[in-house]
Design an enzyme around this catalytic site. Structure first.
Site, PDB file in Angstrom:
ATOM      1  N   ARG A  38      33.095  58.460  22.447  1.00  0.00           N
ATOM      2  CA  ARG A  38      33.018  59.505  23.453  1.00  0.00           C
ATOM      3  C   ARG A  38      31.559  59.796  23.771  1.00  0.00           C
ATOM      4  NH1 ARG A  38      33.923  65.999  22.910  1.00  0.00           N
ATOM      5  NH2 ARG A  38      33.294  66.322  25.060  1.00  0.00           N
ATOM      6  N   HIS A  76      28.636  67.842  30.119  1.00  0.00           N
ATOM      7  CA  HIS A  76      28.370  68.254  28.738  1.00  0.00           C
ATOM      8  C   HIS A  76      27.016  68.986  28.727  1.00  0.00           C
ATOM      9  CE1 HIS A  76      29.486  67.265  24.349  1.00  0.00           C
ATOM     10  NE2 HIS A  76      28.501  68.129  24.299  1.00  0.00           N
ATOM     11  N   GLU A  85      33.630  72.154  26.385  1.00  0.00           N
ATOM     12  CA  GLU A  85      33.444  73.521  25.908  1.00  0.00           C
ATOM     13  C   GLU A  85      33.226  74.555  27.008  1.00  0.00           C
ATOM     14  OE1 GLU A  85      30.569  73.494  22.720  1.00  0.00           O
ATOM     15  OE2 GLU A  85      31.917  72.328  21.466  1.00  0.00           O
ATOM     16  N   ASN A 126      37.636  70.959  20.401  1.00  0.00           N
ATOM     17  CA  ASN A 126      36.487  70.811  19.506  1.00  0.00           C
ATOM     18  C   ASN A 126      36.609  71.906  18.460  1.00  0.00           C
ATOM     19  OD1 ASN A 126      35.659  69.049  21.509  1.00  0.00           O
ATOM     20  ND2 ASN A 126      33.827  70.195  22.077  1.00  0.00           N
ATOM     21  N   TYR A 157      35.210  73.436  14.748  1.00  0.00           N
ATOM     22  CA  TYR A 157      34.215  73.372  13.674  1.00  0.00           C
ATOM     23  C   TYR A 157      34.459  74.376  12.557  1.00  0.00           C
ATOM     24  CZ  TYR A 157      31.449  70.235  16.553  1.00  0.00           C
ATOM     25  OH  TYR A 157      31.042  69.160  17.279  1.00  0.00           O
ATOM     26  N   GLU A 169      36.150  66.958  19.031  1.00  0.00           N
ATOM     27  CA  GLU A 169      34.950  67.077  18.188  1.00  0.00           C
ATOM     28  C   GLU A 169      35.331  67.767  16.894  1.00  0.00           C
ATOM     29  OE1 GLU A 169      31.474  69.053  19.840  1.00  0.00           O
ATOM     30  OE2 GLU A 169      31.654  67.921  21.712  1.00  0.00           O
TER      31      GLU A 169
END
Ligand SMILES: *[C@@H]1O[C@H](CO)[C@@H](O)[C@H](O)[C@H]1NC(C)=O
Ligand SMILES: *[C@@H]1O[C@H](CO)[C@@H](O)[C@H](O)[C@H]1NC(C)=O
Ligand SMILES: *[C@@H]1O[C@H](CO)[C@@H](O)[C@H](O)[C@H]1NC(C)=O
Length: 508
Positions: A97, A142, A187, A323, A325, A394
């Protein structure tokens, strides 16, 4: 009787948890790694490329970046993309990606001129990946928009939806024959609620809401165009990559507040696209109406979506990109308690966000590891929007260490993959793939080069930006090959076979 019941419930609770290290990823599950243009390419001023918002920001306000650095050279991937492809091949990735730099492909921002060199660069990268059997997954936006658009208000300007759709059309027409996986926007939450603030140009009061609507319209325009004009020919897929911390209530009493914050913080971006009914989450409409009226606004700060717009945005996803985290607990602030500024936290929320006490520290600390949050997030998505085709776009571990023996990163990957296995096998989630962020260390926005996410270490003091695989690169390639995650098994195999000690060569 009681004892028997307890043993039964105990063992049935434990069995799947003990067994999941033995679970294999199904054949159809795909593994990838990700990067983005500004964070790796460098060559910010070659050929006819014009400055992006991040070129401008890092050059004019270097003090805002932890190490006062910028992406002028970064990983030098504009010149060294062949090494990146080699790394992806060594890992055995199913897909890679990366993102297209909008001002590199369209120097004027608008589709009035396509850069020959920009076009060639992405052609080379895409063809190089396909030659090695690696599927390209392309992100269109991005974080690095042409600076000219920032001067026009960025995503707060509704015209951005058209300009983005034009850019997306150019990319589909140039690369759609070879690229089958597209992410429109990375995002959206950060694009609207923090990037605009990071870049310091957009006011924080109305802009995040104008941005939210414009982003959704931009995404939907690109999606519909692809579906109508490209999908019949190419059969590709288009989605968006959401991001958020997962939020869990600190105590039972905090659950209502927590759910309201989830809907406000990420439901605002997800509900219009993924829910059956479309449009803003009703509770968020009510919240913003209340707040705006208290402030004396004649209308809500959240712009309305017309019936047509609701329908236009609803269902514009071939997959749900996430994504993930980290997570936070949410609780009501005590009287007089100081509330740290928090992304998108309105004064009215009066909430305190804290890391889970049992999360594992990282640097930067905002990314503390809490794998349970990923499973809870997927469960929340399923509950709110029905079963979706999900792609983890992600997930990654960050450290300030240059260390090649990155056992903490291996643990992070293993624990998160374990949760994904449980989502698939126990919760019935349709997760199709996992993307590790990042293939290599790179320019990590406000943290500059101090935060390292890479499977490959990059020596930023070396003009050649030498890339060196970390142990996590070897572990990840083992996972991809064996379809299993047990790092102890991997370690003992490494120790057993001398040949296997260094399966991955340095990319000098
Ligand atoms: C490009 O930027 C670099 C700094 O990153 C500078 O040294 C160089 O002179 C610039 N090149 C051109 C052609 O402007
Ligand atoms: C909005 O205000 C009404 C009336 O004060 C109140 O009942 C309701 O709970 C508020 N809703 C939200 C989401 O703040
Ligand atoms: C971590 O803490 C949360 C609540 O604080 C709890 O729900 C969760 O089960 C804990 N996880 C582990 C692995 O201990």
């Amino acid at each position: 009787m009681l004892v028997v019941a307890c043993v039964l419930c105990f063992s049935s609770f434990l069995r799947p948890l003990l067994a999941n290290k033995e679970l294999h990823f199904p054949r159809w599950f795909k593994f990838g790694a990700a990067t983005s243009s500004y964070q790796i390419e460098g060559s910010w001023n070659v050929s006819d490329k014009t400055p992006s918002t991040w070129d401008d920001y890092t050059h004019t306000q270097p003090h805002r970046i932890k190490d006062h650095s910028n992406g002028d050279v970064a990983c030098d991937s504009y010149n060294q993309y062949e090494k990146d492809i080699e790394m992806a091949e060594q890992l055995g990735l199913d897909f890679y990606r990366f993102s297209i730099s909008w001002p590199r492909l369209l120097p004027k921002g608008f589709r009035t001129r396509i850069s020959a060199d920009g076009r060639q660069y992405y052609d080379n990268l895409i063809n190089g990946l396909l030659d090695r059997g690696i599927e390209p997954m392309v992100t269109l936006y991005h974080s690095d928009m042409p600076k000219i658009f920032q001067d026009l208000g960025g995503w707060a300007n509704p015209e951005m939806a058209e300009w983005f759709a034009d850019y997306a059309d150019v990319a589909f027409s140039l690369y759609g024959d070879r690229v089958k996986l597209w992410i429109t926007i990375n995002e959206p939450l950060h694009a609207c609620d923090s990037s605009s603030r990071v870049l310091g140009v957009v006011e924080p009061f109305l802009a995040p809401y104008l941005c939210t609507k414009t982003l959704l319209m931009a995404h939907a325009k690109a999606y519909h165009n692809y579906k109508k004009n490209y999908k019949p020919m190419y059969q590709g897929k288009v989605g968006i990559a959401h991001t958020a911390f997962y939020f869990g209530a600190k105590t039972q009493d905090d659950s209502e507040l927590t759910e309201l914050f989830r809907q406000y913080n990420f439901g605002r971006f997800m509900h219009p696209i993924h829910s059956k009914s479309g449009g803003w989450p009703a509770i968020v409409v009510e919240l913003l109406k209340n707040i705006s009226s208290k402030e004396g606004f004649p209308r809500s700060r959240l712009p309305p979506l017309s019936k047509h717009e609701v329908e236009f945005i609803r269902g514009t996803n071939d997959f749900f990109g996430l994504n993930y985290y980290t997570s936070r607990t949410v609780r009501r602030a005590k009287a007089g308690e100081k509330r740290p500024e928090y992304l998108g936290n309105l004064p009215e929320f009066n909430a305190i966000f804290e890391s889970y006490p049992n999360s594992t520290a990282t640097y930067p600390e905002e990314y503390s590891s809490y794998p349970e949050g990923l499973r809870a997030f997927i469960a929340w998505v399923t509950k709110n929007y029905g079963v979706q085709d999900i792609l983890i776009t992600e997930n990654g571990y960050t450290s300030y260490k240059d260390d090649l023996n990155d056992f903490d990163r291996i643990t992070y990957i293993e624990k998160h993959l374990e949760k994904i296995l449980l989502c698939i096998y126990e919760d019935g989630a349709r997760i199709h793939g996992y993307t590790y962020w990042s293939l290599m260390d790179n320019f990590e926005w406000k943290h500059g080069y101090t935060a390292k996410f890479g499977l490959y270490n990059v020596d930023f003091s070396d003009v050649d930006r030498k890339r060196t695989p970390r142990l996590s690169a070897q572990y990840y390639s083992y996972v991809i090959k064996s379809r299993q995650i047990d790092s102890n098994k991997w370690k003992s195999q490494m120790e057993d076979t001398n040949d296997n000690k260094k399966p991955i060569a340095d990319v000098a």
